[in-house]
Design a protein around this motif. Structure first.
Motif, mmCIF file in Angstrom:
data_model
loop_
_atom_site.group_PDB
_atom_site.id
_atom_site.type_symbol
_atom_site.label_atom_id
_atom_site.label_comp_id
_atom_site.label_asym_id
_atom_site.label_seq_id
_atom_site.Cartn_x
_atom_site.Cartn_y
_atom_site.Cartn_z
ATOM 1 N N ARG A 166 0.840 -1.198 0.000
ATOM 2 C CA ARG A 166 0.000 0.000 0.000
ATOM 3 C C ARG A 166 0.877 1.252 0.000
ATOM 4 N NH1 ARG A 166 -4.926 2.372 1.126
ATOM 5 N NH2 ARG A 166 -4.854 4.204 2.489
ATOM 6 N N GLY A 167 0.584 2.166 -0.920
ATOM 7 C CA GLY A 167 1.348 3.406 -1.017
ATOM 8 C C GLY A 167 2.543 3.337 -1.947
ATOM 9 N N ILE A 168 2.880 2.155 -2.408
ATOM 10 C CA ILE A 168 4.004 2.002 -3.340
ATOM 11 C C ILE A 168 3.542 2.401 -4.743
ATOM 12 C CG2 ILE A 168 5.574 0.365 -4.456
ATOM 13 C CD1 ILE A 168 6.383 0.815 -1.625
ATOM 14 N N THR A 169 4.275 3.306 -5.367
ATOM 15 C CA THR A 169 3.924 3.739 -6.718
ATOM 16 C C THR A 169 4.669 2.901 -7.748
ATOM 17 O OG1 THR A 169 5.635 5.450 -6.550
ATOM 18 C CG2 THR A 169 3.379 6.094 -6.050
ATOM 19 N N SER A 170 4.067 2.777 -8.924
ATOM 20 C CA SER A 170 4.700 2.032 -10.012
ATOM 21 C C SER A 170 4.586 2.823 -11.299
ATOM 22 C CB SER A 170 4.060 0.653 -10.182
ATOM 23 O OG SER A 170 2.694 0.776 -10.517
ATOM 24 N N ASN A 171 5.553 2.624 -12.172
ATOM 25 C CA ASN A 171 5.599 3.340 -13.444
ATOM 26 C C ASN A 171 6.056 2.393 -14.547
ATOM 27 O OD1 ASN A 171 5.294 6.394 -12.685
ATOM 28 N ND2 ASN A 171 6.741 5.560 -11.191
ATOM 29 N N ASP A 172 5.187 2.174 -15.512
ATOM 30 C CA ASP A 172 5.561 1.434 -16.712
ATOM 31 C C ASP A 172 5.857 2.456 -17.796
ATOM 32 O OD1 ASP A 172 5.092 -1.041 -15.483
ATOM 33 O OD2 ASP A 172 2.960 -0.952 -16.000
ATOM 34 N N PHE A 173 7.111 2.521 -18.248
ATOM 35 C CA PHE A 173 7.488 3.506 -19.254
ATOM 36 C C PHE A 173 6.946 3.091 -20.612
ATOM 37 C CE2 PHE A 173 11.125 3.950 -16.166
ATOM 38 C CZ PHE A 173 10.624 5.113 -15.588
ATOM 39 N N VAL A 174 6.225 4.037 -21.231
ATOM 40 C CA VAL A 174 5.528 3.756 -22.492
ATOM 41 C C VAL A 174 5.650 4.969 -23.406
ATOM 42 C CG1 VAL A 174 3.860 2.149 -21.462
ATOM 43 C CG2 VAL A 174 3.354 4.613 -21.495
ATOM 44 N N LYS A 175 5.100 4.851 -24.597
ATOM 45 C CA LYS A 175 5.006 6.004 -25.485
ATOM 46 C C LYS A 175 3.993 6.996 -24.913
ATOM 47 C CE LYS A 175 6.084 3.380 -29.690
ATOM 48 N NZ LYS A 175 5.598 2.946 -31.017
ATOM 49 N N LYS A 176 4.150 8.255 -25.315
ATOM 50 C CA LYS A 176 3.287 9.304 -24.773
ATOM 51 C C LYS A 176 1.808 8.989 -24.953
ATOM 52 C CE LYS A 176 2.337 14.277 -25.060
ATOM 53 N NZ LYS A 176 2.694 15.572 -25.695
#
Length: 320
Positions: free
Chosen positions: A281-291
């Protein structure tokens, strides 16, 4: 001021800083006012407050104290959230119990906060300054999330929303970032409604990677500048500075990249989200993708030496 100057002024960017008024927020607010005063930066039209580094009552008074030091008590303060949407984590005393170094609060003649609530003020300001309003959120995201819930068109009317929160996850960043953790549901709402053309996140992990300065530099170089603002900041940070040999400040960095985007070395686009339950809980995630597949723009790297010099140049302008 002639009519042409008045038209230029009325069409120039306006700024709201949504904050939880710890010492790092104080530096960010001072920076915004110095950008406006000396570098033709966006006009600060409001401060909005929320629970975070300290309780909202302290946050409001701290905003009043900051504006008095800066001699800008014309800036209105709108009081916002006193708690998170679902679960309110305990308040910390990282910057002192009062959020500003516990140096004693003997300030008088402070300008009262406005009667209107921060959430409604954010919505009204977005309509009044449609396409011109920059909102910077450097605390819990509760006020902005509630504005979005009340008015789903809120973000679309902004020039831009800058958010200091979260991490780009790595093995070294296994704990939630403070601002994201303070209201996980609010972060989730904002991320759900974000678009990369309107919303930029500066994760704290990137500040720690690129803007990691020594305590000695903060105290003896930046802190040696002889003006009332820097002297006040030295007092506000007197407790937090003793907790580490390094100085890493997210909030002023958010103001800096909003006012001077050329400080950003690299942006990345991402599908940004936050875990709502369990041990993540509270952990952020980021999948890098095209705009076109992203919901946010991320500040991935910042020009370290340029930012360091900006701090010295900006705060030294008050010496003149």
């Amino acid at each position: 001021m002639n009519q042409q100057d008045e038209q230029i002024r009325s069409s120039s960017p306006k700024l709201v800083i949504d904050n939880d008024a710890g010492a790092d927020d104080a530096m960010a607010i001072f920076m915004a006012l110095l950008f406006e005063r000396h570098l033709n930066g966006p006009k600060l039209v409001a401060l909005t407050t929320g629970n975070g580094n300290t309780n909202e009552d302290n946050v409001c008074r701290n905003n009043q104290r900051i504006l008095k030091v800066a001699k800008r008590q014309d800036v209105p303060i709108y009081r916002g959230s006193k708690a998170s949407l679902v679960t309110t984590p305990p308040i910390t005393d990282y910057f002192g119990v009062d959020g500003l170094g516990d140096v004693g609060d003997n300030d008088t003649d402070l300008t009262p906060a406005q009667g209107q609530n921060a959430i409604l003020a954010l919505i009204e300001l977005s309509k009044l300054h449609e396409g011109q309003l920059i909102v910077i959120t450097i605390g819990t995201l509760t006020n902005v999330a509630m504005a979005i819930q009340l008015d789903p068109s809120f973000i679309s009317r902004l020039q831009h929303l800058y958010i200091g929160a979260g991490h780009i996850q790595s093995e070294q960043e296994s704990e939630p970032e403070f601002n994201a953790h303070m209201d996980v549901e609010a972060y989730h709402i904002v991320a759900q409604h974000a678009t990369p053309d309107k919303v930029t996140f500066l994760p704290f992990s990137q500040v720690k990677q690129h803007l990691n300065f020594t305590r000695e530099w903060r105290e003896n170089v930046l802190g040696s500048l002889q003006n009332e603002i820097v002297k006040s900041l030295n007092l506000y940070e007197r407790i937090s500075l003793q907790k580490s040999e390094f100085w890493q400040a997210l909030d002023p960095a958010v103001v800096a990249i909003a006012a001077q985007p050329q400080l950003v070395e690299e942006y990345k686009y991402a599908k940004n989200s936050i875990s709502l339950c369990g041990n993540k809980r509270g952990i952020t995630s980021n999948d890098f993708v095209k705009k076109e597949d992203a919901n946010v723009r991320l500040v991935y790297s910042i020009k370290t030496e340029e930012y360091k010099q900006l701090l010295l140049d900006l705060f030294s302008k008050e010496n003149n």
